[in-house]
Design a protein around this motif. Structure first.
Motif, PDB file in Angstrom:
ATOM      1  N   PHE A 167     -17.154  33.206 -32.552  1.00  0.00           N
ATOM      2  CA  PHE A 167     -15.936  32.506 -32.163  1.00  0.00           C
ATOM      3  C   PHE A 167     -15.367  31.858 -33.411  1.00  0.00           C
ATOM      4  O   PHE A 167     -16.024  31.068 -34.086  1.00  0.00           O
ATOM      5  N   VAL A 168     -14.125  32.225 -33.720  1.00  0.00           N
ATOM      6  CA  VAL A 168     -13.429  31.712 -34.897  1.00  0.00           C
ATOM      7  C   VAL A 168     -12.233  30.906 -34.421  1.00  0.00           C
ATOM      8  O   VAL A 168     -11.744  31.104 -33.292  1.00  0.00           O
ATOM      9  N   ASN A 169     -11.777  30.012 -35.259  1.00  0.00           N
ATOM     10  CA  ASN A 169     -10.570  29.243 -34.962  1.00  0.00           C
ATOM     11  C   ASN A 169      -9.493  30.176 -34.391  1.00  0.00           C
ATOM     12  O   ASN A 169      -9.069  31.120 -35.047  1.00  0.00           O
ATOM     13  N   PHE A 172      -9.829  36.711 -42.561  1.00  0.00           N
ATOM     14  CA  PHE A 172      -8.988  35.811 -41.775  1.00  0.00           C
ATOM     15  C   PHE A 172      -8.113  34.948 -42.669  1.00  0.00           C
ATOM     16  O   PHE A 172      -8.509  34.560 -43.780  1.00  0.00           O
ATOM     17  N   THR A 173      -6.926  34.657 -42.149  1.00  0.00           N
ATOM     18  CA  THR A 173      -6.025  33.694 -42.788  1.00  0.00           C
ATOM     19  C   THR A 173      -5.617  32.660 -41.749  1.00  0.00           C
ATOM     20  O   THR A 173      -5.531  32.958 -40.545  1.00  0.00           O
ATOM     21  N   ALA A 176     -16.344  32.941 -43.528  1.00  0.00           N
ATOM     22  CA  ALA A 176     -15.503  32.235 -42.570  1.00  0.00           C
ATOM     23  C   ALA A 176     -16.350  31.307 -41.701  1.00  0.00           C
ATOM     24  O   ALA A 176     -17.503  31.609 -41.380  1.00  0.00           O
ATOM     25  N   LYS A 177     -15.776  30.166 -41.335  1.00  0.00           N
ATOM     26  CA  LYS A 177     -16.467  29.223 -40.461  1.00  0.00           C
ATOM     27  C   LYS A 177     -16.441  29.757 -39.030  1.00  0.00           C
ATOM     28  O   LYS A 177     -15.371  30.022 -38.477  1.00  0.00           O
ATOM     29  N   THR A 178     -17.616  29.921 -38.442  1.00  0.00           N
ATOM     30  CA  THR A 178     -17.711  30.503 -37.103  1.00  0.00           C
ATOM     31  C   THR A 178     -18.607  29.651 -36.208  1.00  0.00           C
ATOM     32  O   THR A 178     -19.367  28.800 -36.686  1.00  0.00           O
ATOM     33  N   THR A 205     -14.149  35.350 -44.707  1.00  0.00           N
ATOM     34  CA  THR A 205     -14.458  36.745 -44.396  1.00  0.00           C
ATOM     35  C   THR A 205     -15.752  36.812 -43.596  1.00  0.00           C
ATOM     36  O   THR A 205     -16.716  36.108 -43.902  1.00  0.00           O
ATOM     37  N   LEU A 206     -15.744  37.662 -42.586  1.00  0.00           N
ATOM     38  CA  LEU A 206     -16.944  37.936 -41.796  1.00  0.00           C
ATOM     39  C   LEU A 206     -17.486  39.301 -42.179  1.00  0.00           C
ATOM     40  O   LEU A 206     -16.751  40.289 -42.192  1.00  0.00           O
ATOM     41  N   LYS A 207     -18.785  39.354 -42.479  1.00  0.00           N
ATOM     42  CA  LYS A 207     -19.432  40.613 -42.843  1.00  0.00           C
ATOM     43  C   LYS A 207     -20.624  40.945 -41.961  1.00  0.00           C
ATOM     44  O   LYS A 207     -20.933  42.112 -41.751  1.00  0.00           O
ATOM     45  N   GLU A 208     -21.313  39.934 -41.467  1.00  0.00           N
ATOM     46  CA  GLU A 208     -22.528  40.151 -40.697  1.00  0.00           C
ATOM     47  C   GLU A 208     -22.188  40.569 -39.269  1.00  0.00           C
ATOM     48  O   GLU A 208     -21.289  40.022 -38.645  1.00  0.00           O
TER      49      GLU A 208
END
Length: 333
Positions: free
Chosen positions: A100-102, A83-84, A13-15, A92-95
């Protein structure tokens, strides 16, 4: 029939750095509150155009700050979030970390109801209404977990009812597949585990009554049977993004209705096997005694006396109780 391991290809995911955006977030709150205060002051001084404008801007800013606050997320080690964005897979975030995500992205809940949430009971005079506290779980644990499968009654290959229970050590390795491929991956794993136990257990007997057989049994080959269960279960849950680490049989016994009969049967077989070993040993000892007496010519026995001696020795060696010897002081002839 072939199955896809994952319907949606997993991507990151873009963060944005959570710390930096948190600082900007607090700065935005400061500006918003300042605008609201100056707007109120302007209105009290009857400078309504400026005051109303500042109040409108501060109100919109307040709504915007509430929306922005939904974009902050904290991940611990071995956790993941999927996330959708408006119904489409976002990433997807794993770390572990602070991100901060959209803020318009929504974290997908792997289950409809939090299994750890307590349930509330509402009781009236005419009815009882049970309400579940449906708190969605947004984070997916990737830690190693244990599934203690409940004991279930199955029939072995001989039709004997047995009680069997297994312990499954597993973990999620593909959070995206766990969320999108199945409705509830924990319930899916439990159901598949029940099915695998039944399918594997009915292919083998609980136990065999023959010592020299190499046939696999549930009791004698529990490790091999558990490995077969592990392989079969892994094939069934691979689409759910689950890795099976180990499977072990924790409980195995005859069902209550036949347990007593099977215990008597096992005891009878054990007694017969023990008697067989005793007779084999006694015969070899009698043969050795007669051969040594004949070779060293200690005493010469005819066939009738040999038969009597064999009979006496077998009685002594095969008896359950200690023999009471009778000394013959006269001639043996």
């Amino acid at each position: 029939m072939e199955h896809n391991i994952s319907i949606v290809k997993e991507k990151a995911a873009k963060t944005k750095p959570g710390g930096l955006y948190l600082l900007l977030y607090f700065l935005g709150w400061g500006i918003d509150i300042t605008a609201m205060v100056f707007g109120i002051i302007a209105c009290t001084q009857e400078n309504f155009p400026v005051g109303v404008t500042l109040l409108i801007i501060s109100t919109l800013g307040l709504i915007g700050m509430i929306i922005v606050s939904c974009g902050f997320h904290i991940l611990e080690p071995n956790q993941a979030m999927v996330f959708t964005l408006f119904g489409k897979y976002y990433g997807t975030l794993k770390e572990p970390g602070f991100y901060f995500v959209n803020p318009f992205c929504g974290a997908v809940s792997p289950s409809k109801v939090n299994p750890a949430a307590a349930s509330l009971a509402v009781t009236t005079e005419t009815e009882q209404v049970r309400v579940a506290a449906a708190l969605p779980v947004k984070k997916i644990s990737m830690r190693t977990r244990t599934l203690n499968n409940s004991k279930q009654k199955v029939n072995d290959i001989l039709g004997n009812p047995i009680i069997i229970g297994v312990n499954v050590i597993w973990r999620v390795i593909d959070p995206t597949a766990a969320v999108f491929n199945v409705e509830n991956f924990e319930h899916f794993l439990s159901t598949q585990c029940d099915s695998v136990i039944r399918n594997i257990a009915r292919l083998y007997p609980y136990d065999t009554m023959e010592d020299d057989t190499e046939e696999k049994t549930l009791r004698g080959s529990s490790n091999e049977i558990a490995e077969l269960m592990e392989t079969e279960l892994q094939k069934r849950v691979v689409d759910a993004g689950i890795e099976i680490i180990d499977v072990r049989i924790t409980h195995l016994a005859y069902a209550e209705e036949i347990a007593a009969a099977m215990l008597q049967r096992q005891q009878a077989v054990a007694i017969i096997a023990a008697r067989q070993k005793i007779v084999e040993g006694a015969v070899s000892m009698v043969k050795m005694a007669i051969d040594q007496l004949g070779e060293e010519e200690i005493v010469v026995l005819d066939e009738e006396r040999k038969a009597a001696m064999v009979s006496n020795l077998l009685v002594v060696l095969c008896g359950n109780k200690d023999a009471q010897p009778i000394v013959n002081s006269g001639s043996i002839y």
